[in-house]
Design a protein around this motif. Structure first.
Motif, PDB file in Angstrom:
ATOM      1  N   LEU A 176     -14.168   4.793 -20.421  1.00  0.00           N
ATOM      2  CA  LEU A 176     -12.770   5.054 -20.078  1.00  0.00           C
ATOM      3  C   LEU A 176     -12.652   5.592 -18.655  1.00  0.00           C
ATOM      4  CD1 LEU A 176      -9.833   5.109 -20.957  1.00  0.00           C
ATOM      5  CD2 LEU A 176     -10.223   7.411 -21.897  1.00  0.00           C
ATOM      6  N   LEU A 177     -13.590   6.454 -18.252  1.00  0.00           N
ATOM      7  CA  LEU A 177     -13.553   6.999 -16.895  1.00  0.00           C
ATOM      8  C   LEU A 177     -13.751   5.893 -15.856  1.00  0.00           C
ATOM      9  CD1 LEU A 177     -15.586  10.317 -17.337  1.00  0.00           C
ATOM     10  CD2 LEU A 177     -13.121  10.075 -16.910  1.00  0.00           C
ATOM     11  N   ASN A 178     -14.630   4.960 -16.149  1.00  0.00           N
ATOM     12  CA  ASN A 178     -14.813   3.835 -15.218  1.00  0.00           C
ATOM     13  C   ASN A 178     -13.533   3.021 -15.058  1.00  0.00           C
ATOM     14  OD1 ASN A 178     -17.493   4.417 -14.664  1.00  0.00           O
ATOM     15  ND2 ASN A 178     -18.263   3.155 -16.352  1.00  0.00           N
ATOM     16  N   VAL A 179     -12.839   2.811 -16.169  1.00  0.00           N
ATOM     17  CA  VAL A 179     -11.578   2.061 -16.122  1.00  0.00           C
ATOM     18  C   VAL A 179     -10.529   2.856 -15.352  1.00  0.00           C
ATOM     19  CG1 VAL A 179      -9.712   1.071 -17.492  1.00  0.00           C
ATOM     20  CG2 VAL A 179     -12.086   0.818 -18.241  1.00  0.00           C
ATOM     21  N   ASP A 180     -10.476   4.186 -15.588  1.00  0.00           N
ATOM     22  CA  ASP A 180      -9.494   5.025 -14.892  1.00  0.00           C
ATOM     23  C   ASP A 180      -9.715   4.995 -13.387  1.00  0.00           C
ATOM     24  OD1 ASP A 180      -8.315   5.676 -17.259  1.00  0.00           O
ATOM     25  OD2 ASP A 180      -9.390   7.592 -17.513  1.00  0.00           O
ATOM     26  N   VAL A 181     -10.993   5.053 -12.974  1.00  0.00           N
ATOM     27  CA  VAL A 181     -11.291   5.003 -11.537  1.00  0.00           C
ATOM     28  C   VAL A 181     -10.814   3.684 -10.933  1.00  0.00           C
ATOM     29  CG1 VAL A 181     -13.159   4.913  -9.838  1.00  0.00           C
ATOM     30  CG2 VAL A 181     -13.210   6.619 -11.670  1.00  0.00           C
ATOM     31  N   LYS A 182     -11.111   2.589 -11.648  1.00  0.00           N
ATOM     32  CA  LYS A 182     -10.662   1.285 -11.170  1.00  0.00           C
ATOM     33  C   LYS A 182      -9.140   1.208 -11.104  1.00  0.00           C
ATOM     34  CE  LYS A 182     -14.347  -1.346 -10.498  1.00  0.00           C
ATOM     35  NZ  LYS A 182     -14.577  -2.092  -9.243  1.00  0.00           N
ATOM     36  N   LEU A 183      -8.469   1.783 -12.103  1.00  0.00           N
ATOM     37  CA  LEU A 183      -7.002   1.753 -12.142  1.00  0.00           C
ATOM     38  C   LEU A 183      -6.414   2.563 -10.994  1.00  0.00           C
ATOM     39  CD1 LEU A 183      -4.494   0.794 -13.615  1.00  0.00           C
ATOM     40  CD2 LEU A 183      -4.678   2.789 -15.118  1.00  0.00           C
ATOM     41  N   ASN A 184      -6.981   3.726 -10.734  1.00  0.00           N
ATOM     42  CA  ASN A 184      -6.495   4.546  -9.621  1.00  0.00           C
ATOM     43  C   ASN A 184      -6.680   3.818  -8.281  1.00  0.00           C
ATOM     44  OD1 ASN A 184      -5.726   6.659 -11.291  1.00  0.00           O
ATOM     45  ND2 ASN A 184      -7.706   7.708 -11.115  1.00  0.00           N
ATOM     46  N   GLN A 185      -7.837   3.194  -8.117  1.00  0.00           N
ATOM     47  CA  GLN A 185      -8.080   2.452  -6.876  1.00  0.00           C
ATOM     48  C   GLN A 185      -7.118   1.272  -6.748  1.00  0.00           C
ATOM     49  OE1 GLN A 185     -10.253   3.297  -4.383  1.00  0.00           O
ATOM     50  NE2 GLN A 185      -9.177   1.649  -3.278  1.00  0.00           N
ATOM     51  N   ALA A 186      -6.822   0.625  -7.878  1.00  0.00           N
ATOM     52  CA  ALA A 186      -5.872  -0.496  -7.851  1.00  0.00           C
ATOM     53  C   ALA A 186      -4.482  -0.015  -7.450  1.00  0.00           C
ATOM     54  CB  ALA A 186      -5.834  -1.185  -9.208  1.00  0.00           C
ATOM     55  N   ASN A 187      -4.065   1.155  -7.921  1.00  0.00           N
ATOM     56  CA  ASN A 187      -2.763   1.700  -7.548  1.00  0.00           C
ATOM     57  C   ASN A 187      -2.718   2.058  -6.068  1.00  0.00           C
ATOM     58  OD1 ASN A 187      -1.054   1.762  -9.961  1.00  0.00           O
ATOM     59  ND2 ASN A 187      -2.627   3.108 -10.810  1.00  0.00           N
ATOM     60  N   ILE A 188      -3.853   2.576  -5.544  1.00  0.00           N
ATOM     61  CA  ILE A 188      -3.917   2.872  -4.110  1.00  0.00           C
ATOM     62  C   ILE A 188      -3.796   1.579  -3.300  1.00  0.00           C
ATOM     63  CG2 ILE A 188      -5.437   3.696  -2.266  1.00  0.00           C
ATOM     64  CD1 ILE A 188      -6.565   5.730  -4.249  1.00  0.00           C
ATOM     65  N   ASP A 189      -4.506   0.537  -3.732  1.00  0.00           N
ATOM     66  CA  ASP A 189      -4.429  -0.743  -3.039  1.00  0.00           C
ATOM     67  C   ASP A 189      -3.018  -1.315  -3.112  1.00  0.00           C
ATOM     68  OD1 ASP A 189      -7.087  -0.521  -2.439  1.00  0.00           O
ATOM     69  OD2 ASP A 189      -7.759  -1.754  -4.141  1.00  0.00           O
TER      70      ASP A 189
END
Length: 481
Positions: A232-245
């Protein structure tokens, strides 16, 4: 050519504008027209055309006679007197015996003339001319003249100047065409930049939707005990980076809209919506990059035509310099008047007279200055010819590079289309394998990242094809507006 994710059921378009907004969207042609109408460079080019028209009229007027009026008023402190004082002039009488006139002089008793101490005979009668009779009032003097000058032969200077004006007028038109094509290329680049970022925003929204779905699935699997919090943490990190992008893409899109609005002459906060943002299929007109004739390119390029006109213009400049070494002949007519006038004494009234004549100016010796000017004009003409030859060589290289880049962009687009299809299938297989427990969460995220990269490269390749087409038509001289 399509900018969409195929066979992906989770594709979501984040920005869905109302039908009224789509109806008000600007097409590429409308953006071009607005830019051509409002661009400052185009307005400057238009004014240069007007100036060239006026210069042509000015040059033609040199064939026609020129009329000029000169008026003068002068106040003089003193009067004008032709005599220093009253004058007494000796008189003469006719002598019948001799048949001649003789001075009336005083004679002595012995008949000899009476003389002054300096030996001058003393007249017996004098004619008095008072000083006041030849004194004139010139306190207020008015004078004027109307002159006509008709050039007859100026060494070919007038003909050369008119040809220069013709070339300058044609040159301003070519400069306008060149400026227009530069504006169109700039508009197209800004337009497709907005479209590209708009597509990438949709792509970023879809990628976030994929991660949201994956996040929910992982949470559900954690509850069932088949996934870990690390997943879940890996997915959250990816999601946060996607929102930044996504934020970066949105900011870039806003700035790109402002840049396009500025080019089109619209307010920066107009938030222009483009027609190609609402279409799944982009109608690009691919240019065939083979089969061009370089001589046709030379004829179609306004910048090369401008240099050709510059060569002709400097050739006429040589003729102007040569004309200064030849005689000049002109017809002159004038009507001059004054008050007081000298036609009837110094009568206080306006009177004048006509006069007609011709003038000839023949250069004799100027220490080689005019010949040096002619040689300098010849050197300038040669410089322009060399610049034209160099520009042709550069254009030939420029066209070759544009053809190569256009072919390369088409191949890249084809490869990105193939990669996109593989990325779609890879993502589908990864998601299916994860649901069946055969793949890890890392496999799914890797597939999503590959899918995102494939779509992004496909968007860039499509925009690059369009810009290469526009640039190729620009360097070939076939870009219309």
């Amino acid at each position: 050519m399509r900018f969409s994710v195929r066979n992906i059921t989770v594709w979501i378009v984040a920005m869905v504008l109302p039908a009224t907004a789509a109806a008000q969207a600007f097409s590429l042609d409308s953006c071009r027209n607005m830019a051509l109408s409002n661009n400052k460079a185009m307005q400057i080019a238009k004014e240069r055309i007007k100036a060239a028209e006026y210069q042509k009229k000015e040059a033609f007027s040199a064939y026609l006679p020129g009329f000029d009026f000169t008026g003068t008023y002068m106040y003089n402190q003193k009067e004008l007197s032709l005599l220093s004082g009253d004058q007494m002039l000796p008189t003469m009488s006719f002598n019948p015996a001799t048949g001649t006139y003789g001075y009336n002089i005083v004679t002595q008793p012995d008949g000899t003339p009476l003389t002054t101490p300096d030996g001058q005979p003393v007249p017996s009668q004098v004619a008095l001319i008072p000083k006041s009779a030849l004194t004139y009032d010139i306190h207020n003097v008015f004078a004027g003249a109307v002159t006509l000058t008709q050039p007859l032969f100026m060494g070919g200077k007038i003909i050369a100047m008119n040809k220069m004006a013709d070339y300058a007028r044609e040159l301003s038109g070519k400069m306008y065409d060149n400026a227009a094509k530069e504006v169109i290329y700039t508009v197209d680049a800004a337009y497709w930049q907005v479209v590209s970022l708009g597509e990438k925003k949709k792509l970023a929204d879809s990628y976030i939707a994929l991660l949201d779905t994956l996040q929910r699935n992982v949470k559900a699997m954690i509850a069932e005990g088949v996934a870990t919090k690390a997943d879940l943490l890996n997915v959250d990190v990816k999601l946060n980076q996607a929102n930044i992008d996504l934020t970066k893409v949105e900011n870039g899109l806003s700035l790109s809209r402002m840049a396009l609005a500025q080019i089109c002459g619209m307010p920066l906060d107009s938030n222009m919506q483009l027609a190609d943002e609402f279409t799944e299929t982009k109608d690009f007109k691919t240019i065939v990059a083979d089969g061009y004739d370089i001589n046709d390119v030379y004829e179609n390029r306004p910048d090369l035509q401008s240099l050709q006109l510059a060569v002709k213009l400097y050739e006429q400049k040589q003729n102007v310099a040569r004309a200064e070494m030849l005689p000049n002949v002109a017809l002159i007519g004038a009507y001059s008047f004054s008050n007081p006038n000298v036609f009837n004494g110094f009568d206080k009234s306006f009177k004048g007279m006509f006069s007609v004549g011709a003038t000839v100016s023949i250069p004799l010796w100027h220490w080689g200055g005019r010949y040096s000017k002619l040689r300098a004009a010849k050197s300038e003409t040669l410089i322009k010819q060399l610049e034209l030859d160099e520009a042709k060589e550069k254009v030939e290289l420029q066209v070759s590079q544009a053809v190569f880049k256009t072919k390369e962009s088409l191949k890249t687009l084809q490869m990105t289309e193939n990669n996109l299809a593989k990325a779609d299938e890879n993502l589908r297989q990864a998601q299916l394998g994860y649901r069946e427990g055969m793949n890890s969460i890392d496999n799914v995220m890797e597939a999503q990242t590959a899918w995102l990269k494939a779509n992004s490269e496909h968007i860039d390749a499509g925009i690059d094809v369009q810009m290469c087409n526009v640039y190729l038509s620009k360097v070939l001289g076939t870009l219309t507006y």
